[in-house]
Structure formats: structure tokens, C-alpha cells
Write a protein that holds these residues in place. Structure first.
Motif, PDB file in Angstrom:
ATOM      1  N   TYR A 184       0.939  -1.212  -0.147  1.00 41.98           N
ATOM      2  CA  TYR A 184      -0.188  -0.249  -0.019  1.00 41.98           C
ATOM      3  C   TYR A 184       0.969   1.484   0.094  1.00 41.98           C
ATOM      4  CZ  TYR A 184      -2.990   3.858   1.661  1.00 41.98           C
ATOM      5  OH  TYR A 184      -3.640   4.950   1.948  1.00 41.98           O
ATOM      6  N   TYR A 185       1.869   1.167   0.781  1.00 40.32           N
ATOM      7  CA  TYR A 185       2.850   2.270   0.902  1.00 40.32           C
ATOM      8  C   TYR A 185       3.513   2.733  -0.335  1.00 40.32           C
ATOM      9  CZ  TYR A 185       1.550   3.423   5.784  1.00 40.32           C
ATOM     10  OH  TYR A 185       1.096   3.783   7.012  1.00 40.32           O
ATOM     11  N   THR A 186       4.052   1.201  -0.779  1.00 42.07           N
ATOM     12  CA  THR A 186       4.877   1.470  -2.287  1.00 42.07           C
ATOM     13  C   THR A 186       3.954   2.257  -3.121  1.00 42.07           C
ATOM     14  OG1 THR A 186       6.035  -0.492  -1.497  1.00 42.07           O
ATOM     15  CG2 THR A 186       5.854   0.087  -3.948  1.00 42.07           C
ATOM     16  N   GLU A 187       2.729   1.676  -3.184  1.00 44.09           N
ATOM     17  CA  GLU A 187       1.810   2.292  -4.491  1.00 44.09           C
ATOM     18  C   GLU A 187       1.569   4.007  -4.116  1.00 44.09           C
ATOM     19  OE1 GLU A 187      -0.538   2.836  -7.715  1.00 44.09           O
ATOM     20  OE2 GLU A 187       0.835   1.067  -7.069  1.00 44.09           O
ATOM     21  N   TYR A 188       1.368   4.083  -2.707  1.00 40.07           N
ATOM     22  CA  TYR A 188       0.841   5.510  -2.388  1.00 40.07           C
ATOM     23  C   TYR A 188       2.004   6.633  -2.768  1.00 40.07           C
ATOM     24  CZ  TYR A 188      -0.684   9.447   0.323  1.00 40.07           C
ATOM     25  OH  TYR A 188      -1.344  10.641   0.757  1.00 40.07           O
ATOM     26  N   PHE A 189       3.495   6.115  -2.218  1.00 35.91           N
ATOM     27  CA  PHE A 189       4.308   6.950  -2.566  1.00 35.91           C
ATOM     28  C   PHE A 189       5.161   6.937  -3.981  1.00 35.91           C
ATOM     29  CE2 PHE A 189       4.586   6.465   2.291  1.00 35.91           C
ATOM     30  CZ  PHE A 189       4.378   8.061   2.591  1.00 35.91           C
ATOM     31  N   LYS A 190       4.841   6.270  -4.587  1.00 35.84           N
ATOM     32  CA  LYS A 190       5.566   6.000  -6.195  1.00 35.84           C
ATOM     33  C   LYS A 190       5.538   7.218  -6.966  1.00 35.84           C
ATOM     34  CE  LYS A 190       1.759   4.314  -8.945  1.00 35.84           C
ATOM     35  NZ  LYS A 190       1.361   3.100  -9.639  1.00 35.84           N
ATOM     36  N   ASN A 191       4.857   8.188  -6.927  1.00 36.70           N
ATOM     37  CA  ASN A 191       4.811   9.394  -7.529  1.00 36.70           C
ATOM     38  C   ASN A 191       5.220  10.538  -6.741  1.00 36.70           C
ATOM     39  OD1 ASN A 191       4.227   7.964 -10.134  1.00 36.70           O
ATOM     40  ND2 ASN A 191       2.112   7.904  -9.537  1.00 36.70           N
ATOM     41  N   ILE A 192       5.613  10.146  -5.702  1.00 35.38           N
ATOM     42  CA  ILE A 192       6.135  11.575  -4.865  1.00 35.38           C
ATOM     43  C   ILE A 192       7.539  11.601  -4.663  1.00 35.38           C
ATOM     44  CG2 ILE A 192       6.041  12.413  -2.464  1.00 35.38           C
ATOM     45  CD1 ILE A 192       3.370  10.868  -1.703  1.00 35.38           C
TER      46      ILE A 192
END
Length: 330
Positions: free
Chosen positions: A266-274
Motif C-alpha cells: 500500500y505504501y509503495t503504491e501511495y508514494f511511488k509518484n512522490i
């Protein structure tokens, strides 16, 4: 204030109370009993049925007794990675030995095989003696490069004490963490993948090793009809009550590991474009971390805030986070 979100909270699976009640009903409330034996057996079967597991009062106790059985003493040196929790290194000091700290490598954040070999050569050249043990740590659940570490240890005939306190269920090259070393320590502290409220275990390669660990963990009482102690012992055995919690936890271990991995995804997906935030990942298909904790790196130049800024902000929202471990050499 919103309900607190803790970093790593213990969860019950539902069967723990049954085993605890059995202990009370049968008056097995001491540091031995059916729950202890069954918990040890379930751990051994989960890791590798050819291994022997001894349930103890903590992961720290497990590391300590491994050092005791290996005969580590005053003026001996023990190699340990610097980037770890203090419990990886404190038992070395209990034995009045000297820790030799080795830096980590970037892929896993665990002990660098390159630096490990350099450190061994350095200690031999300066002291004329080989370090007596190596303690690699599977940090935050990420497996260390055990293949390379084992090869180096074998070259210099140095036993490995594997600190798998954070890595129950993690896999490296299709082998479970906690099965690589001469000994391996597990932790069941309240914040780990599974808990016994407090507790740990030492994984041994042979039945003889396990029996000796039990001897040391029960005050090293000699097999005599009176209280005879010819060696120093410790009060390190797990209670039958705590082991009952552990038996219930083993029933949901795979579920808990899957949940940790899902949180990490979940965190990997959430932060991928930050930009400026990197989530620690398995370096290759050889690794399958349990992701006990999801770790991120923050680049202040790209994000405009520091890790401490993030921690303080999240704390204001009643969300617990922590900085990564402070290296032991500091």
C-alpha cells in the motif's frame, strides 16, 4: 484527538485464551509445561523440522545463551553489524567480550559481506586472533546476504549467530530466516510479527545444543538430587502462560505476515509518484521480507521537509513513527 495509530501493535488471533486457560486449569503456570513444548515444536516445524527450538524469556536472552554456549568470554571479539537495535550487541557486553562493528550495504541495510571480510582480516592482523562469532541481523525483516556471509564465516571457521528477531517468516533464496546460523535468535516482544507478550527463542542445529541451552536457561542445575550448580546459569526459560499465547499466535502467523506485506505494498503504491520518498524494497526475487516494519527514506532537498519534520507532524495526528536505528558505533 483521533484514535492513536501505533507503529506495530500486538494482535490476538482468538485461540490464545484457550491455551492460557488450559494452563490455569492444569496448574501449569511455571517456566515449563505442555504449552512450552508445543510452542517449540510448532516453531521448529514452521522453520525446518530438522531444527530444535528453545523458548526463552526474550530474544536478548537467546542471543546471550548462544554466546554462552559458544564459550565467548572476556577479551574475545564478536562481529556485529552496526546498524541494528541495541539488543543485538548488549549480550556481547554481558560476556565482557568486545563488539567489532561492521557497516551495512545498500541493498539490504544489513552487514556488508565486503566489509565483513575486511573486518576479519583487520582483527587478525592487529590482534593475531580471529573473532569468535558473527552476528548478522535481518533488519526490519529484510534478509541479510546469508550466502556470502556463510561463505566468509566458513573460510575463517567462525560460527554465525543469526539475529532473526524481526524476521520470522522472511525468506532468502527459498530458505526461511532463522535457519542459516549455528544458532538463530527469535523475538516475540509485543511489537513483533507474533507475540508471547514478552519472549523469544533460540533455534539450534542439534538436539544436544538445545538441551545445553535449556540447561543454561534453567539456572544450570546439575542432574543431582540436591541443588548442585557447577556452572553459571540463568533464569531465561519461557513460562507456560506466555507459551500459550505463542501457540495461539502461530495459528495466525501466515495471516499476520500477509497483512504486513499488504501494508508495505500500500505504501509503495501511495508514494511511488512522490519525489524524494523511497520505500525500502526487496532487492531481488531472492528476497521475500516479512516487512515487519515498512521503512522510507526522505530526501529533504526534494520533499522540502526532514524525517524529523515528518515524525513530528504525524505525532500531532496521533500517528506513531520512529527514526531508523541509530548505528551502534555511535
Amino acid at each position: 484527538m483521533s484514535k492513536p495509530i501505533y507503529l506495530s501493535l500486538a494482535c490476538m488471533g482468538g485461540e490464545e485464551q484457550k491455551y492460557i486457560q488450559e494452563a490455569f486449569d492444569t496448574n501449569w503456570v511455571v517456566p515449563l509445561g505442555p504449552n512450552v513444548s508445543a510452542f517449540e515444536e510448532s516453531l521448529s516445524n514452521y522453520l525446518n523440522s530438522n531444527l530444535y527450538t528453545v523458548a526463552l524469556s526474550s530474544g536478548t536472552a537467546a542471543l546471550h545463551l548462544a554466546l554462552v554456549q559458544l564459550g565467548i568470554k572476556n577479551e574475545d571479539e564478536v562481529i556485529c553489524q552496526s546498524f541494528t537495535f541495541a539488543a543485538s550487541t548488549n549480550p556481547i557486553m554481558y560476556q565482557h567480550a568486545t563488539p567489532v562493528f561492521v557497516d551495512s550495504e545498500e541493498d539490504t541495510w544489513n552487514i556488508s559481506p565486503t566489509f565483513l571480510k575486511q573486518a576479519i582480516k583487520d582483527r587478525i592482523s592487529k590482534t593475531g586472533k580471529t573473532p569468535k562469532a558473527i552476528i548478522p541481523v535481518h533488519l526490519y525483516g529484510m534478509p541479510a546476504k546469508m550466502k556470502e556471509i556463510i561463505q566468509i564465516a566458513a573460510e575463517y571457521n567462525i560460527p554465525i549467530i543469526e539475529d532473526a528477531a524481526e524476521a520470522l517468516g522472511s525468506v532468502y533464496k527459498e530458505q526461511k530466516c532463522g535457519t542459516f546460523g549455528t544458532f538463530a535468535a527469535l523475538s516475540f516482544n509485543g511489537n513483533k510479527i507474533i507475540t508471547t507478550s514478552g519472549g523469544g527463542a533460540l533455534v539450534c542445529q542439534t538436539k544436544e545444543q538445545a538441551q545445553k541451552i535449556i540447561f543454561y536457561a534453567t539456572q544450570a542445575r546439575d542432574p543431582a538430587p540436591y541443588y548442585q550448580h557447577s556452572q553459571i546459569g540463568y533464569n531465561y526459560r519461557m513460562s507456560n502462560i506466555c507459551a500459550g499465547i505463542g501457540r495461539g499466535q502461530m495459528l495466525v502467523l501466515d495471516k499476520f505476515i500477509a497483512r504486513r506485506r499488504a501494508i508495505h505494498a500500500y505504501y509503495t503504491e501511495y508514494f511511488k509518484n512522490i519525489e524524494g520518498i523511497t520505500v525500502k524494497q526487496n532487492p531481488s526475487p531472492d528476497y521475500n521480507s516479512n516487512f515487519w516494519l515498512t521503512c522510507i527514506l526522505i530526501d529533504p532537498e526534494k520533499t522540502g521537509f526532514t524525517p524529523e519534520d515528518a515524525r513530528i507532524f504525524l505525532e500531532s495526528k496521533n500517528i506513531e513513527t520512529r527514526p531508523l536505528w541509530k548505528p551502534m558505533h555511535l
